[in-house]
Design a protein around this motif. Structure first.
Motif, PDB file in Angstrom:
ATOM      1  N   THR A 110       9.849  -5.285  -5.547  1.00 49.17           N
ATOM      2  CA  THR A 110       9.668  -6.395  -6.128  1.00 49.17           C
ATOM      3  C   THR A 110       8.655  -6.911  -4.839  1.00 49.17           C
ATOM      4  N   ARG A 111       9.070  -6.949  -3.235  1.00 45.15           N
ATOM      5  CA  ARG A 111       8.626  -8.375  -3.198  1.00 45.15           C
ATOM      6  C   ARG A 111       7.303  -7.490  -1.963  1.00 45.15           C
ATOM      7  N   LEU A 112       7.509  -6.403  -2.457  1.00 44.28           N
ATOM      8  CA  LEU A 112       6.336  -5.622  -0.892  1.00 44.28           C
ATOM      9  C   LEU A 112       5.381  -5.291  -2.344  1.00 44.28           C
ATOM     10  N   ASP A 113       5.453  -5.166  -2.994  1.00 48.42           N
ATOM     11  CA  ASP A 113       5.046  -5.055  -4.701  1.00 48.42           C
ATOM     12  C   ASP A 113       4.308  -3.402  -4.648  1.00 48.42           C
ATOM     13  N   LEU A 114       5.440  -2.613  -4.132  1.00 48.55           N
ATOM     14  CA  LEU A 114       5.626  -0.647  -4.306  1.00 48.55           C
ATOM     15  C   LEU A 114       4.790  -0.534  -5.526  1.00 48.55           C
ATOM     16  N   ASP A 115       4.297   0.432  -5.210  1.00 47.03           N
ATOM     17  CA  ASP A 115       3.942   1.712  -6.576  1.00 47.03           C
ATOM     18  C   ASP A 115       4.240   2.826  -6.291  1.00 47.03           C
ATOM     19  N   GLU A 116       4.741   3.685  -6.679  1.00 45.15           N
ATOM     20  CA  GLU A 116       5.072   5.365  -6.581  1.00 45.15           C
ATOM     21  C   GLU A 116       3.960   5.347  -6.011  1.00 45.15           C
ATOM     22  N   PRO A 117       4.321   6.838  -4.864  1.00 49.37           N
ATOM     23  CA  PRO A 117       5.997   7.388  -4.595  1.00 49.37           C
ATOM     24  C   PRO A 117       7.027   6.529  -3.776  1.00 49.37           C
TER      25      PRO A 117
ATOM     26  N   ARG B 108       4.981 -11.720   6.709  1.00 46.87           N
ATOM     27  CA  ARG B 108       4.984 -12.679   5.622  1.00 46.87           C
ATOM     28  C   ARG B 108       5.281 -12.118   3.976  1.00 46.87           C
ATOM     29  N   THR B 109       4.863 -11.031   4.134  1.00 47.38           N
ATOM     30  CA  THR B 109       4.814 -10.554   2.590  1.00 47.38           C
ATOM     31  C   THR B 109       6.249 -10.221   3.056  1.00 47.38           C
ATOM     32  N   LEU B 110       7.115 -10.302   3.430  1.00 48.14           N
ATOM     33  CA  LEU B 110       8.362  -9.231   3.186  1.00 48.14           C
ATOM     34  C   LEU B 110       9.393 -10.267   3.297  1.00 48.14           C
TER      35      LEU B 110
END
Length: 531
Positions: free
Chosen positions: A407-414, A484-486
């Motif tokens: 969520t913090r990094l707003d990850l997508d797949e994969p 800062r994003t993390l």
């Protein structure tokens, strides 16, 4: 604190990765973007929507608590919360993530909206198991998801009514249409919410009368969460002040919430109603509604959450102001103790208290201090590893870590799946090393007896995957913006980071030192330990 009823089989990752949901004919495949219809979601859910105006409305806080209790009273939702959620141990983090998700869904961009819906579907697809009565639950169950949306809609309507500003029929119809669109964004097209507002109230009354239960999750929210609510990160330095405010406010919030629930559910669940609770509830909603007369910008959900979520070590000027105020409070408390000294404390055993100092070392836990190290390990177990607060380390705890980092990094797949798989590998390694009684989970005692086993190859892999996910530009170092994003703060001198970049080796070293309980006060402390 939530407990795991005896006999409940803990969820565990499959041989090929984290737990995966079973296929459903009426739900989107986890990990795939939901296939919504041709509705103009930007028009229905954007800044012009009625729901969008609620974000900065202080009454929304009371309504959200009420909706959460009604969600938790649904057997499927309550079981999923109890087994997988961090709402007890990390309520502020959970609140912030919920607010962020709603803002994305009701924001201006359809691309952001669909991306967030796909993320929510992947998240919910990983949450399934059986409850204490051996009934299966699945967070992708369309009826359970419809009920979550129904509680939000009903709580908004109730919020307006109790504050003396009932919604007109036209406004209520518009709001109901927006929640229908919310479900459509998630890919739920099976019609589990009635099409008409009249049909909704019949559906709502039926679920309240026939399906809701006095679940353990609902009881925790009503009677334990607010009484034991941990301080938000910025107020951890004044525990006595926070405890005093919580002791007064916790029972009041609980009484207000109980009084606002449907009477039929209160009666069937045997929820006690204190004398005067109805008057107190209406007064609270009316008082919160009066905040609309404050100057624009004084009440901002984003601003309030950012302030509460701010670490005292943050580089934000507001954090420095609050920290200075905390120091003044502590000095005043010290002066009071001098004027009215307390009895001498009981001396600690020779092996020391086993707590962490500000520098991250064990206090009083020297080379021969086995008991001190053990107590410090148990503290780390409780504050960091046991994310769900059930007293054990198992897959849902590590999945909660992966979920927060994603969520913090707003990850997508994969990238998201890579991170979950890395945590799943670590969980299997921990089971082999620490689960001595074979019950499928690790107790605090089992962990404390073999804590060094944490820093194995699988944990190194977690650190490597997390570094790759944070290093968006792939230049093998984390720059200031990525950092800062993390961590939501700037580079600090107490990390291995230089003023320009955070190298892979330094990042991995700090992560391993933190996760193996060798060093606290790292940038990972507010990331995984704060509430």
């Amino acid at each position: 604190m939530a407990t795991v009823p005896e006999g409940r089989a803990p969820s565990a990752p499959t041989p090929d990765g984290p737990p995966q949901p079973s296929a459903r004919a009426d739900a989107p495949t986890p990990g795939e973007p939901p296939q919504a219809d041709a509705t103009d979601f930007e028009h229905v859910l954007g800044p012009g929507s009625r729901f969008h105006t609620l974000f900065d409305d202080p009454r929304w806080a009371l309504a959200l608590i009420r909706a959460t209790v009604l969600e938790a009273a649904h057997p499927q939702v309550g079981a999923a919360l109890l087994d997988n959620s961090t709402f007890v141990t990390h309520p502020w983090r959970r609140l912030r993530n919920t607010l962020l998700s709603l803002q994305r869904i009701f924001g201006t961009s359809d691309d952001v909206r669909r991306r967030e819906a796909a993320r929510l579907n992947r998240l919910h697809g990983r949450l399934h198991g059986t409850d204490s009565r051996e009934r299966p639950y699945h967070a992708m169950d369309p009826e359970a998801r419809a009920w979550v949306v129904a509680t939000l809609f009903d709580s908004v309507v109730t919020m307006h009514r109790l504050s003396g500003q009932p919604l007109a029929q036209e406004a209520m119809e518009q709001l109901y249409g927006e929640f229908h669109a919310f479900l459509a964004v998630l890919g739920d097209h099976a019609g589990h919410l009635p099409d008409s507002l009249q049909g909704f109230w019949q559906y709502y009354d039926r679920v309240v009368e026939e399906e809701l239960e006095n679940t353990e999750a609902a009881r925790i929210i009503l009677y334990k969460l607010f009484d034991h609510l941990p301080a938000p990160p910025l107020l951890t330095g004044v525990p006595a002040l926070w405890a005093a405010g919580r002791a007064l406010g916790g029972p009041v919030v609980g009484a207000i919430t109980v009084a606002s629930l449907p009477e039929s559910f209160r009666r069937r669940a045997a929820l006690p109603e204190l004398p005067g609770a109805q008057t107190l509830m209406q007064g609270a909603y009316v008082a919160a509604g009066l905040a609309r007369f404050l100057p624009a910008g004084w009440l901002s959900a984003d601003g309030i959450m950012a302030l509460l979520d701010m670490s005292p070590q943050s580089d934000d000027p507001r954090a420095r102001t609050v920290t200075a105020l905390q120091h003044r409070i502590k000095r005043a408390a010290a002066l009071l103790r001098l004027l009215n000294p307390l009895p001498d404390p009981v001396p600690e055993p020779e092996d020391g208290p086993g707590a962490y100092t500000a520098g991250g070392a064990y206090a009083g836990a020297g080379a021969g201090s086995g008991a001190g190290v053990r107590r410090a390990s148990e503290t780390f177990f409780r504050e960091v590893l046991d994310q769900t607060g059930d007293g054990y380390l198992d897959w849902p705890d590590l999945a909660a870590m992966a979920r927060e980092l994603s969520t913090r990094l707003d990850l997508d797949e994969p990238e998201e799946t890579r991170l979950y798989n890395a945590y799943a590998d670590w969980w299997r390694e921990l089971q082999r090393a620490l689960d001595t009684d074979g019950d499928g989970r690790v107790s605090a005692r089992e962990y404390a007896a073999a804590a060094p086993s944490l820093a194995g190859p699988a944990l190194i892999r977690v650190a490597e995957v997390l570094f790759d996910a944070t290093d968006k530009d792939g230049n093998q170092s984390i720059d200031a913006d990525e950092y800062r994003t993390l961590f939501r703060t700037a580079f600090r001198r107490d990390t291995a980071a230089s003023a320009a970049a955070y190298s892979r080796s330094a990042f991995v070293g700090d992560f391993l030192a933190f996760m193996s309980a060798r060093h606290r006060s790292t940038p990972f402390d507010p990331l995984l330990a704060d509430a």
